[in-house]
Design an enzyme around this catalytic site. Structure first.
Site, PDB file in Angstrom:
ATOM      1  N   LYS A 215     -53.765   3.866   4.375  1.00 38.40           N
ATOM      2  CA  LYS A 215     -55.025   4.313   4.982  1.00 38.40           C
ATOM      3  C   LYS A 215     -54.839   5.571   5.827  1.00 38.40           C
ATOM      4  O   LYS A 215     -53.721   5.979   6.161  1.00 38.40           O
ATOM      5  CB  LYS A 215     -55.664   3.181   5.776  1.00 38.40           C
ATOM      6  N   ARG A 251     -52.910  -6.890   2.608  1.00 37.75           N
ATOM      7  CA  ARG A 251     -53.522  -6.350   1.386  1.00 37.75           C
ATOM      8  C   ARG A 251     -52.892  -4.980   1.135  1.00 37.75           C
ATOM      9  O   ARG A 251     -53.073  -4.075   1.951  1.00 37.75           O
ATOM     10  CB  ARG A 251     -55.035  -6.244   1.632  1.00 37.75           C
TER      11      ARG A 251
HETATM   12  N1  HH2 Z   1     -59.859  -2.108   2.571  1.00 37.68           N
HETATM   13  C1  HH2 Z   1     -60.385  -1.540   1.461  1.00 37.68           C
HETATM   14  C2  HH2 Z   1     -61.123  -2.299   0.572  1.00 37.68           C
HETATM   15  N2  HH2 Z   1     -61.310  -3.612   0.742  1.00 37.68           N
HETATM   16  N3  HH2 Z   1     -60.947  -5.577   2.043  1.00 37.68           N
HETATM   17  C3  HH2 Z   1     -60.429  -6.166   3.124  1.00 37.68           C
HETATM   18  N4  HH2 Z   1     -60.604  -7.479   3.326  1.00 37.68           N
HETATM   19  N5  HH2 Z   1     -59.709  -5.462   4.053  1.00 37.68           N
HETATM   20  C4  HH2 Z   1     -59.480  -4.119   3.932  1.00 37.68           C
HETATM   21  O1  HH2 Z   1     -58.832  -3.527   4.809  1.00 37.68           O
HETATM   22  C5  HH2 Z   1     -60.029  -3.448   2.777  1.00 37.68           C
HETATM   23  C6  HH2 Z   1     -60.774  -4.226   1.841  1.00 37.68           C
HETATM   24  C7  HH2 Z   1     -60.180  -0.066   1.226  1.00 37.68           C
HETATM   25  O2  HH2 Z   1     -58.999   0.154   0.472  1.00 37.68           O
HETATM   26  P1  HH2 Z   1     -58.919   0.421  -1.123  1.00 37.68           P
HETATM   27  O3  HH2 Z   1     -59.377  -0.760  -1.909  1.00 37.68           O
HETATM   28  O4  HH2 Z   1     -57.553   0.868  -1.473  1.00 37.68           O
HETATM   29  O5  HH2 Z   1     -59.864   1.640  -1.381  1.00 37.68           O
HETATM   30  P2  HH2 Z   1     -61.344   1.729  -1.909  1.00 37.68           P
HETATM   31  O6  HH2 Z   1     -62.231   0.979  -1.005  1.00 37.68           O
HETATM   32  O7  HH2 Z   1     -61.613   3.203  -1.905  1.00 37.68           O
HETATM   33  O8  HH2 Z   1     -61.376   1.137  -3.295  1.00 37.68           O
END
Ligand code: HH2
Length: 277
Positions: A215, A251
């Protein structure tokens, strides 16, 4: 390094079936590529797969429901036929969660903490586990001017309120997970305060999920890390802070490296509480 328990956080591997996720958007955005990615994460030691068809990165544009369904359902169905590993669906849409659970998902990971109309009722009806995450604002605007008087107290209070609302609506206590939502409507200072005081979120009495992998806070501390894939070391540092505070799961994008870091961390923690003979 000593601590009361050596609970090793479970590793949740991220499978983004999206063209626009901040870290790996476009890499696995057809269902076949996502299934191949998910198999690789299981082989690397993932305990849980988190499957998402809509990006929640800052500025992300919402995806229509049929598009999100077309992205995630074939992936969940294919994986369910070949693995017993836990799968979560990363969605804020109750209809998508319902279809995902019917296809074999075990957990509804909701970055909006069941605030959509009807979400609590559907979560209760599905009898799945739910992750309730804190977010200030929405993905399109959340990073514009996040403000808190006391970020740890306010995030804790929000999570507790959402857990109470879920329980009042019929979601059983043992199915609820909490997540402080690193990067969701938070400045670097807010994110660091939450990471430093994760023990206070853990003390709320529910399993805690931590998502700091790749992040923006890592780039804020290391400006050379402009590429998300160049944030592995910072991601491991954050995951270990979570382990030390007693989170139940992390995660992550980099499953193999995280599994290795957790093995070393837990071996050291065990050695710290075992008598030396
Ligand atoms: N962060 C993201 C997405 N979903 N869910 C939970 N529970 N906690 C988190 O910190 C979280 C989440 C963002 O990360 P990522 O999936 O890599 O990116 P994107 O939202 O752009 O798909």
């Amino acid at each position: 390094m000593t601590q009361a328990t050596t609970q090793v956080p479970r590793v949740m591997g991220i499978v983004n079936v999206t063209p626009d996720s901040f870290s790996d958007g476009g890499q696995h955005d057809d269902p076949g590529a996502a299934v191949v990615r998910a198999r690789a994460l299981l082989a690397q030691g993932a305990d849980i797969l988190d499957i998402g068809g809509e990006s929640t990165r800052p500025g992300a544009v919402p995806v229509p429901e049929p598009v999100e369904m077309d992205r995630i359902l074939p992936v969940i169905s294919a994986l369910r036929s070949e693995t017993r590993a836990l799968m979560s669906i990363d969605t804020c849409k109750p209809s998508v969660a319902r279809a995902a659970v019917a296809a074999g998902a075990d957990i509804w990971n909701d970055v909006t903490a069941l605030r959509a109309p009807g979400a609590v009722d559907i979560a209760a009806e599905l009898e799945c586990h739910v992750v309730l995450m804190h977010m200030q604002g929405d993905p399109q605007t959340m990073q514009q001017a996040p403000r808190y008087d006391d970020v740890v107290a306010e995030v804790s209070e929000f999570l507790l309120q959402r857990a109470r609302a879920a329980m009042a609506g019929g979601v059983t206590r043992d199915r609820i997970w909490l997540d402080p939502g690193i990067g969701f409507g938070k400045t670097l200072t807010h994110n660091l305060a939450l990471l430093a005081h994760l023990d206070r979120i853990v003390a709320l009495g529910f399993p805690v999920l931590l998502g700091a992998s790749r992040k923006g806070l890592i780039q804020a501390l290391d400006p050379m890390a402009t590429a998300p894939a160049d944030r592995l070391a910072g991601s491991l540092a954050a995951a270990l802070a979570g382990a030390q505070a007693g989170v139940a799961a992390v995660r992550v994008h980099d499953v193999r490296e995280t599994v290795q870091a957790m093995k070393v961390w837990s071996a050291i923690a065990e050695a710290g509480i075992s008598p030396v003979r």
